[in-house]
Design a protein around this motif. Structure first.
Motif, PDB file in Angstrom:
ATOM      1  N   TYR A  99       0.831  -1.213   0.000  1.00 39.25           N
ATOM      2  CA  TYR A  99       0.000   0.000   0.000  1.00 39.25           C
ATOM      3  C   TYR A  99       0.863   1.259   0.000  1.00 39.25           C
ATOM      4  O   TYR A  99       1.837   1.352   0.730  1.00 39.25           O
ATOM      5  CB  TYR A  99      -0.903  -0.011   1.233  1.00 39.25           C
ATOM      6  CG  TYR A  99      -1.740   1.244   1.382  1.00 39.25           C
ATOM      7  CD1 TYR A  99      -2.771   1.518   0.493  1.00 39.25           C
ATOM      8  CD2 TYR A  99      -1.485   2.158   2.406  1.00 39.25           C
ATOM      9  CE1 TYR A  99      -3.537   2.664   0.621  1.00 39.25           C
ATOM     10  CE2 TYR A  99      -2.250   3.307   2.541  1.00 39.25           C
ATOM     11  CZ  TYR A  99      -3.272   3.554   1.640  1.00 39.25           C
ATOM     12  OH  TYR A  99      -4.024   4.694   1.767  1.00 39.25           O
ATOM     13  N   ARG A 100       0.522   2.203  -0.866  1.00 35.92           N
ATOM     14  CA  ARG A 100       1.192   3.504  -0.890  1.00 35.92           C
ATOM     15  C   ARG A 100       0.092   4.561  -0.995  1.00 35.92           C
ATOM     16  O   ARG A 100      -0.685   4.549  -1.948  1.00 35.92           O
ATOM     17  CB  ARG A 100       2.142   3.572  -2.085  1.00 35.92           C
ATOM     18  CG  ARG A 100       3.079   4.760  -2.080  1.00 35.92           C
ATOM     19  CD  ARG A 100       4.082   4.641  -3.221  1.00 35.92           C
ATOM     20  NE  ARG A 100       5.058   3.608  -2.942  1.00 35.92           N
ATOM     21  CZ  ARG A 100       6.221   3.826  -2.300  1.00 35.92           C
ATOM     22  NH1 ARG A 100       6.538   5.024  -1.907  1.00 35.92           N
ATOM     23  NH2 ARG A 100       7.048   2.825  -2.085  1.00 35.92           N
ATOM     24  N   ALA A 101       0.026   5.437  -0.003  1.00 36.56           N
ATOM     25  CA  ALA A 101      -1.131   6.335   0.109  1.00 36.56           C
ATOM     26  C   ALA A 101      -1.225   7.337  -1.044  1.00 36.56           C
ATOM     27  O   ALA A 101      -2.285   7.491  -1.661  1.00 36.56           O
ATOM     28  CB  ALA A 101      -1.089   7.068   1.445  1.00 36.56           C
ATOM     29  N   GLN A 102      -0.112   8.030  -1.369  1.00 32.15           N
ATOM     30  CA  GLN A 102      -0.170   9.106  -2.368  1.00 32.15           C
ATOM     31  C   GLN A 102       1.082   9.063  -3.245  1.00 32.15           C
ATOM     32  O   GLN A 102       2.125   8.590  -2.816  1.00 32.15           O
ATOM     33  CB  GLN A 102      -0.236  10.483  -1.664  1.00 32.15           C
ATOM     34  CG  GLN A 102      -1.364  10.652  -0.655  1.00 32.15           C
ATOM     35  CD  GLN A 102      -2.769  10.590  -1.255  1.00 32.15           C
ATOM     36  OE1 GLN A 102      -2.961  10.736  -2.474  1.00 32.15           O
ATOM     37  NE2 GLN A 102      -3.769  10.350  -0.417  1.00 32.15           N
ATOM     38  N   PRO A 103       0.981   9.629  -4.474  1.00 33.51           N
ATOM     39  CA  PRO A 103       2.175   9.704  -5.325  1.00 33.51           C
ATOM     40  C   PRO A 103       3.112  10.807  -4.830  1.00 33.51           C
ATOM     41  O   PRO A 103       2.636  11.834  -4.354  1.00 33.51           O
ATOM     42  CB  PRO A 103       1.601  10.057  -6.705  1.00 33.51           C
ATOM     43  CG  PRO A 103       0.297  10.715  -6.422  1.00 33.51           C
ATOM     44  CD  PRO A 103      -0.223  10.187  -5.121  1.00 33.51           C
ATOM     45  N   GLN A 104       4.425  10.590  -4.953  1.00 34.64           N
ATOM     46  CA  GLN A 104       5.358  11.574  -4.392  1.00 34.64           C
ATOM     47  C   GLN A 104       5.294  12.931  -5.100  1.00 34.64           C
ATOM     48  O   GLN A 104       5.564  13.955  -4.496  1.00 34.64           O
ATOM     49  CB  GLN A 104       6.799  11.020  -4.386  1.00 34.64           C
ATOM     50  CG  GLN A 104       7.421  10.846  -5.754  1.00 34.64           C
ATOM     51  CD  GLN A 104       8.828  10.251  -5.657  1.00 34.64           C
ATOM     52  OE1 GLN A 104       9.064   9.329  -4.875  1.00 34.64           O
ATOM     53  NE2 GLN A 104       9.760  10.780  -6.441  1.00 34.64           N
ATOM     54  N   ASP A 105       4.913  12.943  -6.391  1.00 31.37           N
ATOM     55  CA  ASP A 105       4.829  14.224  -7.110  1.00 31.37           C
ATOM     56  C   ASP A 105       3.422  14.824  -7.087  1.00 31.37           C
ATOM     57  O   ASP A 105       3.147  15.788  -7.812  1.00 31.37           O
ATOM     58  CB  ASP A 105       5.279  14.035  -8.568  1.00 31.37           C
ATOM     59  CG  ASP A 105       6.731  13.614  -8.651  1.00 31.37           C
ATOM     60  OD1 ASP A 105       7.506  14.009  -7.742  1.00 31.37           O
ATOM     61  OD2 ASP A 105       7.102  12.889  -9.594  1.00 31.37           O
ATOM     62  N   GLY A 106       2.540  14.255  -6.292  1.00 26.88           N
ATOM     63  CA  GLY A 106       1.169  14.759  -6.209  1.00 26.88           C
ATOM     64  C   GLY A 106       0.342  14.280  -7.391  1.00 26.88           C
ATOM     65  O   GLY A 106       0.889  13.901  -8.437  1.00 26.88           O
ATOM     66  N   HIS A 107      -0.984  14.304  -7.237  1.00 25.82           N
ATOM     67  CA  HIS A 107      -1.849  13.751  -8.294  1.00 25.82           C
ATOM     68  C   HIS A 107      -1.842  14.587  -9.562  1.00 25.82           C
ATOM     69  O   HIS A 107      -1.986  14.062 -10.658  1.00 25.82           O
ATOM     70  CB  HIS A 107      -3.270  13.576  -7.767  1.00 25.82           C
ATOM     71  CG  HIS A 107      -3.365  12.438  -6.804  1.00 25.82           C
ATOM     72  ND1 HIS A 107      -3.389  11.126  -7.203  1.00 25.82           N
ATOM     73  CD2 HIS A 107      -3.381  12.425  -5.444  1.00 25.82           C
ATOM     74  CE1 HIS A 107      -3.439  10.337  -6.141  1.00 25.82           C
ATOM     75  NE2 HIS A 107      -3.429  11.099  -5.061  1.00 25.82           N
ATOM     76  N   THR A 108      -1.659  15.908  -9.436  1.00 31.17           N
ATOM     77  CA  THR A 108      -1.663  16.719 -10.648  1.00 31.17           C
ATOM     78  C   THR A 108      -0.259  16.826 -11.249  1.00 31.17           C
ATOM     79  O   THR A 108      -0.114  17.047 -12.443  1.00 31.17           O
ATOM     80  CB  THR A 108      -2.237  18.130 -10.377  1.00 31.17           C
ATOM     81  OG1 THR A 108      -1.654  18.629  -9.165  1.00 31.17           O
ATOM     82  CG2 THR A 108      -3.747  18.089 -10.221  1.00 31.17           C
ATOM     83  N   GLY A 109       0.778  16.600 -10.435  1.00 31.84           N
ATOM     84  CA  GLY A 109       2.146  16.734 -10.933  1.00 31.84           C
ATOM     85  C   GLY A 109       2.748  15.429 -11.430  1.00 31.84           C
ATOM     86  O   GLY A 109       3.731  15.441 -12.175  1.00 31.84           O
ATOM     87  N   MET A 110       2.176  14.314 -11.058  1.00 30.96           N
ATOM     88  CA  MET A 110       2.775  13.013 -11.398  1.00 30.96           C
ATOM     89  C   MET A 110       2.674  12.718 -12.903  1.00 30.96           C
ATOM     90  O   MET A 110       1.794  13.247 -13.594  1.00 30.96           O
ATOM     91  CB  MET A 110       2.079  11.885 -10.619  1.00 30.96           C
ATOM     92  CG  MET A 110       0.651  11.636 -11.043  1.00 30.96           C
ATOM     93  SD  MET A 110      -0.228  10.448  -9.993  1.00 30.96           S
ATOM     94  CE  MET A 110       0.469   8.904 -10.552  1.00 30.96           C
ATOM     95  N   THR A 111       3.592  11.880 -13.395  1.00 29.91           N
ATOM     96  CA  THR A 111       3.547  11.455 -14.797  1.00 29.91           C
ATOM     97  C   THR A 111       2.915  10.071 -14.863  1.00 29.91           C
ATOM     98  O   THR A 111       3.323   9.159 -14.163  1.00 29.91           O
ATOM     99  CB  THR A 111       4.979  11.404 -15.384  1.00 29.91           C
ATOM    100  OG1 THR A 111       5.550  12.709 -15.231  1.00 29.91           O
ATOM    101  CG2 THR A 111       4.969  11.013 -16.850  1.00 29.91           C
ATOM    102  N   ILE A 112       1.907   9.954 -15.749  1.00 34.29           N
ATOM    103  CA  ILE A 112       1.209   8.676 -15.935  1.00 34.29           C
ATOM    104  C   ILE A 112       1.885   7.908 -17.071  1.00 34.29           C
ATOM    105  O   ILE A 112       2.259   8.497 -18.076  1.00 34.29           O
ATOM    106  CB  ILE A 112      -0.277   8.934 -16.321  1.00 34.29           C
ATOM    107  CG1 ILE A 112      -1.009   9.724 -15.236  1.00 34.29           C
ATOM    108  CG2 ILE A 112      -0.997   7.642 -16.677  1.00 34.29           C
ATOM    109  CD1 ILE A 112      -1.386   8.971 -14.010  1.00 34.29           C
TER     110      ILE A 112
END
Ligand SMILES: [Zn+2]
Ligand SMILES: [Zn+2]
Length: 285
Positions: free
Chosen positions: A230-243
């Protein structure tokens, strides 16, 4: 109950699929979580094209599908619940939960075995993350997961109704947790105690390997907590992360249906496969 379900299976399935799809598609328009990076109509046309192709191929190769296997197992008295004298409701509940656990383990396996990761890359190479991503899987991955599901059903002997509930639920939650919707954060925190939310699964679509190899659950969130993925959130944030994945960044290659179908057979297996993971500090990738 079983008779009703097997007679109306196709309409129950289709009704819920289109209902949930429509709700999520409208929700994405009204309250999107991220801006899409690719032209939406082209992506949707190709992703939905792949779903149609998979549906046709599965119907041809496995005409009786999972429910047919469950019915056969019941007739032959195969599997755990066909041997035990479990109350119906308990057999249904336990079967749905166990089958969901199997799907979790299967998903981990598709990341761990390099040849399977090649197939599963097609799901991860989507450069955006929305309701259509939830059903975007390579045809061979769909066929393989059908075989795994059949094996699980033969061993488990679940009631027919449990198989339908499980498949419909998985289909609906996969569309929900892949959708590009903004959920109020307090609500997200409550829902993800039980069910995988879009913010939770989006972490799994990050281009960072340690995030890709987390949050494998498709329906119940308990498996990731239980197995330590389990990992709660992406390290670059949901709007900053690369998909997506680093080795496939070309818009046309990651979108066009014929190129998705050949994607497993090209390029090298990169570092995402768990088997090539360099064990170090947890956040090292
Ligand atoms: Zn995955
Ligand atoms: Zn996914």
């Amino acid at each position: 109950m079983d008779n009703f379900v097997s007679t109306h299976e196709a309409s129950i399935r289709l009704g819920i699929f289109f209902g949930v799809f429509a709700i999520m598609a409208i929700w994405e328009l009204l309250a999107p979580r991220r801006e899409l990076t690719q032209p939406k109509s082209t992506r949707w046309l190709n992703n939905i094209g792949l779903v149609v192709l998979n549906t046709v191929v599965v119907r041809i190769i496995f005409p009786t599908a999972a429910v047919g296997v469950a019915a056969h197992a019941a007739q032959q008295q195969w599997g755990l619940f066909n041997q035990l004298d479990t109350p119906g409701w308990l057999a249904v509940l336990a079967s749905v939960i166990i089958l969901d656990g199997v799907i979790y383990l299967q998903h981990v396996m598709f990341h761990a075995v390099p040849a399977f990761w090649r197939l599963h890359r097609v799901h991860h190479a989507d450069l955006d993350f929305d309701v259509t991503t939830g059903s975007r899987f390579h045809t061979l991955e769909i066929l393989l997961s059908m075989l795994i599901k059949f094996a699980a059903i033969v061993l488990l002997g679940p009631p027919l109704v449990a198989v339908v509930i499980f498949e419909v639920l998985l289909n609906a939650t996969a569309m929900f947790n892949h959708s590009n919707v903004r959920l109020p954060l307090p609500l997200d925190r409550v829902i993800r105690l039980l069910i995988v939310t879009p913010d939770m699964h989006r972490v799994h679509h990050s281009h960072l390997a340690h995030e890709t190899n987390s949050n494998f659950g498709f329906n119940l969130s308990i498996w990731d907590r239980l197995f330590g993925t389990y990992r709660a959130q992406p390290q670059d944030g949901h709007t900053g992360m690369t998909i997506g994945i680093d080795s496939f960044r070309d818009g046309a290659q990651c979108t066009q249906l014929p190129r998705l179908l050949i994607m497993p057979f090209i390029g090298k297996i990169n570092d995402y496969a768990i088997s090539s993971r360099r064990w170090g500090k947890p956040d090292e990738s």
